[in-house]
Scaffold this motif. Sequence first.
Motif, PDB file in Angstrom:
ATOM      1  N   SER A  19      46.349 -49.821 148.056  1.00  0.00           N
ATOM      2  CA  SER A  19      47.544 -49.352 147.345  1.00  0.00           C
ATOM      3  C   SER A  19      47.426 -49.624 145.848  1.00  0.00           C
ATOM      4  CB  SER A  19      48.810 -49.994 147.916  1.00  0.00           C
ATOM      5  OG  SER A  19      48.916 -51.359 147.540  1.00  0.00           O
ATOM      6  N   LEU A  20      46.786 -50.725 145.468  1.00  0.00           N
ATOM      7  CA  LEU A  20      46.586 -50.996 144.041  1.00  0.00           C
ATOM      8  C   LEU A  20      45.567 -50.025 143.452  1.00  0.00           C
ATOM      9  CD1 LEU A  20      47.432 -52.782 141.678  1.00  0.00           C
ATOM     10  CD2 LEU A  20      45.611 -54.379 142.324  1.00  0.00           C
ATOM     11  N   TRP A  21      44.504 -49.717 144.195  1.00  0.00           N
ATOM     12  CA  TRP A  21      43.563 -48.690 143.737  1.00  0.00           C
ATOM     13  C   TRP A  21      44.293 -47.372 143.493  1.00  0.00           C
ATOM     14  CZ3 TRP A  21      38.575 -48.798 147.232  1.00  0.00           C
ATOM     15  CH2 TRP A  21      37.837 -49.947 146.949  1.00  0.00           C
ATOM     16  N   ASP A  22      45.166 -47.009 144.415  1.00  0.00           N
ATOM     17  CA  ASP A  22      45.917 -45.755 144.274  1.00  0.00           C
ATOM     18  C   ASP A  22      46.801 -45.785 143.033  1.00  0.00           C
ATOM     19  OD1 ASP A  22      44.737 -44.788 146.587  1.00  0.00           O
ATOM     20  OD2 ASP A  22      46.461 -45.281 147.858  1.00  0.00           O
ATOM     21  N   GLU A  23      47.421 -46.927 142.759  1.00  0.00           N
ATOM     22  CA  GLU A  23      48.273 -47.050 141.573  1.00  0.00           C
ATOM     23  C   GLU A  23      47.440 -46.897 140.306  1.00  0.00           C
ATOM     24  OE1 GLU A  23      51.687 -47.344 139.400  1.00  0.00           O
ATOM     25  OE2 GLU A  23      51.489 -47.082 141.560  1.00  0.00           O
ATOM     26  N   PHE A  24      46.280 -47.533 140.256  1.00  0.00           N
ATOM     27  CA  PHE A  24      45.412 -47.394 139.087  1.00  0.00           C
ATOM     28  C   PHE A  24      44.932 -45.953 138.925  1.00  0.00           C
ATOM     29  CE2 PHE A  24      45.645 -51.804 138.540  1.00  0.00           C
ATOM     30  CZ  PHE A  24      44.932 -52.207 137.423  1.00  0.00           C
ATOM     31  N   ALA A  25      44.701 -45.251 140.019  1.00  0.00           N
ATOM     32  CA  ALA A  25      44.257 -43.854 139.949  1.00  0.00           C
ATOM     33  C   ALA A  25      45.331 -42.955 139.353  1.00  0.00           C
ATOM     34  CB  ALA A  25      43.864 -43.360 141.339  1.00  0.00           C
ATOM     35  N   ARG A  26      46.604 -43.345 139.464  1.00  0.00           N
ATOM     36  CA  ARG A  26      47.689 -42.528 138.912  1.00  0.00           C
ATOM     37  C   ARG A  26      47.644 -42.458 137.388  1.00  0.00           C
ATOM     38  NH1 ARG A  26      52.893 -44.865 140.566  1.00  0.00           N
ATOM     39  NH2 ARG A  26      53.615 -43.350 139.063  1.00  0.00           N
ATOM     40  N   PHE A  27      47.184 -43.511 136.745  1.00  0.00           N
ATOM     41  CA  PHE A  27      47.196 -43.514 135.278  1.00  0.00           C
ATOM     42  C   PHE A  27      45.811 -43.566 134.656  1.00  0.00           C
ATOM     43  CE2 PHE A  27      47.771 -48.009 136.477  1.00  0.00           C
ATOM     44  CZ  PHE A  27      46.698 -48.588 135.819  1.00  0.00           C
ATOM     45  N   GLY A  28      44.785 -43.698 135.454  1.00  0.00           N
ATOM     46  CA  GLY A  28      43.453 -43.819 134.864  1.00  0.00           C
ATOM     47  C   GLY A  28      42.376 -43.341 135.799  1.00  0.00           C
ATOM     48  N   ASP A  29      41.522 -44.244 136.149  1.00  0.00           N
ATOM     49  CA  ASP A  29      40.314 -43.923 136.885  1.00  0.00           C
ATOM     50  C   ASP A  29      40.554 -43.992 138.396  1.00  0.00           C
ATOM     51  OD1 ASP A  29      37.220 -43.856 136.879  1.00  0.00           O
ATOM     52  OD2 ASP A  29      37.743 -45.522 138.193  1.00  0.00           O
ATOM     53  N   SER A  30      39.994 -43.040 139.135  1.00  0.00           N
ATOM     54  CA  SER A  30      40.125 -43.048 140.590  1.00  0.00           C
ATOM     55  C   SER A  30      38.786 -43.287 141.278  1.00  0.00           C
ATOM     56  CB  SER A  30      40.723 -41.724 141.075  1.00  0.00           C
ATOM     57  OG  SER A  30      39.843 -40.662 140.762  1.00  0.00           O
ATOM     58  N   SER A  31      37.807 -43.781 140.536  1.00  0.00           N
ATOM     59  CA  SER A  31      36.458 -43.886 141.089  1.00  0.00           C
ATOM     60  C   SER A  31      36.365 -44.812 142.291  1.00  0.00           C
ATOM     61  CB  SER A  31      35.469 -44.324 140.017  1.00  0.00           C
ATOM     62  OG  SER A  31      35.787 -45.618 139.551  1.00  0.00           O
ATOM     63  N   MET A  32      37.202 -45.828 142.375  1.00  0.00           N
ATOM     64  CA  MET A  32      37.113 -46.730 143.518  1.00  0.00           C
ATOM     65  C   MET A  32      37.491 -45.985 144.803  1.00  0.00           C
ATOM     66  SD  MET A  32      35.779 -49.311 142.215  1.00  0.00           S
ATOM     67  CE  MET A  32      35.702 -50.268 143.711  1.00  0.00           C
ATOM     68  N   ARG A  33      38.567 -45.232 144.780  1.00  0.00           N
ATOM     69  CA  ARG A  33      38.976 -44.472 145.961  1.00  0.00           C
ATOM     70  C   ARG A  33      37.984 -43.336 146.229  1.00  0.00           C
ATOM     71  NH1 ARG A  33      41.941 -45.612 150.486  1.00  0.00           N
ATOM     72  NH2 ARG A  33      44.110 -45.655 150.014  1.00  0.00           N
ATOM     73  N   GLN A 135      44.435 -47.289 126.319  1.00  0.00           N
ATOM     74  CA  GLN A 135      45.811 -46.887 126.637  1.00  0.00           C
ATOM     75  C   GLN A 135      46.188 -47.171 128.091  1.00  0.00           C
ATOM     76  OE1 GLN A 135      43.349 -44.787 125.606  1.00  0.00           O
ATOM     77  NE2 GLN A 135      43.483 -42.799 126.635  1.00  0.00           N
ATOM     78  N   HIS A 136      45.198 -47.485 128.930  1.00  0.00           N
ATOM     79  CA  HIS A 136      45.485 -47.813 130.326  1.00  0.00           C
ATOM     80  C   HIS A 136      45.852 -49.281 130.534  1.00  0.00           C
ATOM     81  CE1 HIS A 136      42.623 -44.275 131.281  1.00  0.00           C
ATOM     82  NE2 HIS A 136      43.870 -43.854 131.224  1.00  0.00           N
ATOM     83  N   LEU A 137      45.680 -50.104 129.515  1.00  0.00           N
ATOM     84  CA  LEU A 137      45.943 -51.531 129.699  1.00  0.00           C
ATOM     85  C   LEU A 137      47.410 -51.842 130.002  1.00  0.00           C
ATOM     86  CD1 LEU A 137      43.532 -53.171 127.117  1.00  0.00           C
ATOM     87  CD2 LEU A 137      43.229 -52.848 129.571  1.00  0.00           C
TER      88      LEU A 137
END
Length: 178
Positions: A19-33, A135-137
Amino acid sequence: MQYAIEMYFDAASELRLYSLWDEFARFGDSSMRDSESRPHVSLAVAESLDLPATHELLDRFGRCTNTLSISLRSLGFFVFRGRIAYLAPKVTPELLALHGRFFREFSVLASRIWPYYEPAVWVPHCTIAIGLLPQHLPPAFDACEAFGLPLDGRVVEIGLTEFEFGVNKRLHSVPLIG
């Protein structure tokens, strides 16, 4: 090809980390998922290895290693190799001992092991995102605050993954049963 030895979390912790990976993918990188990876803490990464011997090592290691409590307590960043955001576990004597014991046996089976994973310099981490921009920080901090650290869980499995160009292929994994 490159190979990673990874420790995987219990099911509930893994779901929270997805779920945290998904949240990060919303505003930046989705490479983990996108990579088809699982949330993990890597014990070693190597450019080449003896695959049959590594499978045997993992089988043996799983049979003689108990599951391990792990507490992901803080957000960190590696500012080299693609601006990597990660959750850092509390470093315990048990975690360091597990890594050292595994690394001693693995190092004779592999070549060109990444120096970041040698016991004297290893920084245990669970990667959350790769390639974050400045800007993703702020949203990264907000996401981790909403996530609610610490995440207390268990490491319950160890596996071998082959990866190249952001694509992971799971080759072998075994439960930690002690």
